[in-house]
Design an enzyme around this catalytic site. Structure first.
Site, PDB file in Angstrom:
ATOM      1  N   PHE A 134       2.570   2.287 -13.663  1.00  0.00           N
ATOM      2  CA  PHE A 134       2.112   2.698 -12.344  1.00  0.00           C
ATOM      3  C   PHE A 134       2.968   2.000 -11.302  1.00  0.00           C
ATOM      4  O   PHE A 134       2.861   0.785 -11.119  1.00  0.00           O
ATOM      5  CB  PHE A 134       0.641   2.319 -12.184  1.00  0.00           C
ATOM      6  N   GLY A 135       3.832   2.736 -10.635  1.00  0.00           N
ATOM      7  CA  GLY A 135       4.789   2.159  -9.711  1.00  0.00           C
ATOM      8  C   GLY A 135       4.380   2.296  -8.261  1.00  0.00           C
ATOM      9  O   GLY A 135       4.683   3.313  -7.623  1.00  0.00           O
ATOM     10  N   THR A 137       3.795  -1.143  -6.196  1.00  0.00           N
ATOM     11  CA  THR A 137       4.253  -2.370  -5.559  1.00  0.00           C
ATOM     12  C   THR A 137       5.776  -2.424  -5.477  1.00  0.00           C
ATOM     13  O   THR A 137       6.478  -2.080  -6.430  1.00  0.00           O
ATOM     14  CB  THR A 137       3.742  -3.590  -6.344  1.00  0.00           C
ATOM     15  N   GLU A 138       6.270  -2.893  -4.336  1.00  0.00           N
ATOM     16  CA  GLU A 138       7.700  -3.054  -4.130  1.00  0.00           C
ATOM     17  C   GLU A 138       8.016  -4.517  -3.820  1.00  0.00           C
ATOM     18  O   GLU A 138       7.099  -5.287  -3.487  1.00  0.00           O
ATOM     19  CB  GLU A 138       8.184  -2.145  -3.001  1.00  0.00           C
ATOM     20  N   SER A 143       0.714  -6.272  -0.681  1.00  0.00           N
ATOM     21  CA  SER A 143      -0.570  -6.023  -0.034  1.00  0.00           C
ATOM     22  C   SER A 143      -0.507  -4.896   0.991  1.00  0.00           C
ATOM     23  O   SER A 143      -1.545  -4.371   1.397  1.00  0.00           O
ATOM     24  CB  SER A 143      -1.073  -7.298   0.653  1.00  0.00           C
ATOM     25  N   GLU A 368      -3.637  -6.425  -7.742  1.00  0.00           N
ATOM     26  CA  GLU A 368      -4.581  -5.352  -7.395  1.00  0.00           C
ATOM     27  C   GLU A 368      -5.513  -5.772  -6.255  1.00  0.00           C
ATOM     28  O   GLU A 368      -6.711  -5.497  -6.269  1.00  0.00           O
ATOM     29  CB  GLU A 368      -5.342  -4.893  -8.636  1.00  0.00           C
ATOM     30  N   THR A 370      -5.220  -9.151  -3.284  1.00  0.00           N
ATOM     31  CA  THR A 370      -5.461 -10.587  -3.221  1.00  0.00           C
ATOM     32  C   THR A 370      -6.884 -10.852  -2.731  1.00  0.00           C
ATOM     33  O   THR A 370      -7.559  -9.975  -2.197  1.00  0.00           O
ATOM     34  CB  THR A 370      -4.474 -11.258  -2.256  1.00  0.00           C
ATOM     35  N   PHE A 388      -6.672  -5.705   9.424  1.00  0.00           N
ATOM     36  CA  PHE A 388      -5.430  -5.665   8.650  1.00  0.00           C
ATOM     37  C   PHE A 388      -4.196  -5.706   9.555  1.00  0.00           C
ATOM     38  O   PHE A 388      -3.130  -6.113   9.114  1.00  0.00           O
ATOM     39  CB  PHE A 388      -5.394  -4.419   7.762  1.00  0.00           C
TER      40      PHE A 388
END
Length: 389
Positions: A134-135, A137-138, A143, A368, A370, A388
């Site tokens: 599952f791609g 996050t970079e 976050s 998944e 923080t 956010f």
């Protein structure tokens, strides 16, 4: 299999169905007989036979077990949570194998894919013959997935993908990668066969946590895909975030398993370890620590079961999953650290599982979502104000 003393303390088994208990027993026995004898070695070497394990776990019907059809059993969410709990009682990396396969890669195809994509990928993934990753996050966007730089642009009837993803479980051994990319239409997803030209992946090494799990980064260099590789039901960040909520649910239960294993190990140890001519368990300080840990463990288990019942009746909300993930992982890592102190020097060796669980939970604490992200999700639900940005 009888309940452990920690489970018996609050009579937690009375909250489970006969089917739940039977499944838990089966997975617990699989963990004890097949996985636990090897896990310390896999962790120490940083090597795990993922493909062999995936096929064995697939034969047990545990991959994508909470999905319906296409080789999946369509179990309850609570049953799936209990499976995650028993696997993480052995090691977080083993639970991660099941949750990434089922709750991220398979869920994305099952929920957002076309019928053709479901038929193409899901039966093989449920059997463990095909591995998914599952791609999302970079390197610079964990976050904040909305800042992703991976792009998808149209070129005639095709799509061309460019970018990179990091901290991706199983990418270097996967057969299919779920890739999220930014396009003119917004964030969209693709089921990318990893044999596609331009897709390259390498395993990330030098980890001190989740060593019994394959962690990779991959790059997309003008990866050309037909339109039918796109996940047609996914539009915007709702797609990947829904998948993450599924996986976070498994962590709510999984963290309880890691904490339980630490505390069970510690109970056995303090009962036989003599200090100043009497067992370590006979000291009031030891008993106070054990009692406090058992109470927090029981509360975490009750929270997990409550969220499981909510999910089974389609009433669960993302902020409720955040409550479970925040509390249960936070308490699990506290329990692991406290147990480490009671084992003294033995607590830092792989002869006991405690330091391994503690190291793993450092990753579980941050991936998944923080703790800080989940705090903001919960607070937004309570105040109606997003912090956010």
């Amino acid at each position: 299999m009888a309940a452990t003393p920690l489970e018996a303390l609050l009579d937690l088994d009375s909250l489970l169905t006969a089917e739940d208990l039977e499944l838990r027993t089966m997975v617990r026995q699989f963990g004890e007989q097949r996985l636990r004898p090897h896990i310390a070695e896999w962790f120490e070497k940083g090597e795990v036979p993922v493909r062999d394990l995936a096929q064995e776990i697939g034969k047990l019907g545990l991959l994508g077990m909470h999905l319906k059809g296409y080789g999946c059993s369509g179990s309850t969410a609570t049953a799936y949570g209990l499976v995650c709990q028993e696997l993480e009682a052995v090691d977080s990396g083993l639970r991660s194998l099941v949750s990434v396969q089922g709750s991220l890669a398979m869920f994305a195809i099952h929920h957002w894919g076309s019928e053709e994509q479901r038929e193409q990928w899901l039966p093989g993934m449920a059997a463990g013959d095909l591995i998914g990753c599952f791609g999302l996050t970079e390197p610079d966007y964990g976050s904040n997935p909305g800042g992703m730089r991976t792009t998808a642009r149209r070129d005639g009837s095709d799509w061309v993908l460019n970018g990179s993803k990091m901290w991706i479980t199983n990418a270097s051994i996967a057969d299919v990668a779920i890739v999220w990319a930014r396009s003119k239409e917004g964030v969209i997803g693709f089921a990318v066969p990893t044999s596609t030209p331009g897709f390259t992946a390498r395993e990330m090494t030098h980890k001190m946590s989740l060593r019994a799990s394959v962690t990779s980064e991959f790059t997309l260099d003008d990866v050309r895909l037909p339109e039918d590789a796109r996940l047609p039901g996914a539009q915007g960040l709702k797609g990947p975030l829904a998948c993450l909520s599924e996986a976070r649910f498994g962590i709510v239960f999984g963290a309880v398993g890691a904490a339980r294993d630490c505390l069970e190990t510690t109970l056995a140890y303090v009962g036989t370890r003599e200090v100043f001519d009497k067992p370590l368990s006979a000291y009031q300080l030891t008993q106070a620590k054990i009692a406090d840990m058992a109470v927090e463990l029981g509360k975490a288990q009750l929270l997990a079961l409550h969220l499981g019942r909510l999910k089974d009746t389609d009433r669960i909300k993302p902020e409720q999953v955040s409550v479970g993930k925040l509390n249960n992982v936070r308490e699990a890592i506290k329990i692991a650290r406290q147990c480490r102190t009671l084992l003294g020097a033995n607590g830092i060796t792989l002869e006991y599982p405690v330091i391994r669980h503690a190291n793993n939970l450092e990753s579980v604490l941050t991936y998944e979502g923080t703790s800080e992200v989940h705090q903001l999700v919960i607070a937004e639900a309570l105040t109606g104000v997003s912090a956010f940005r």
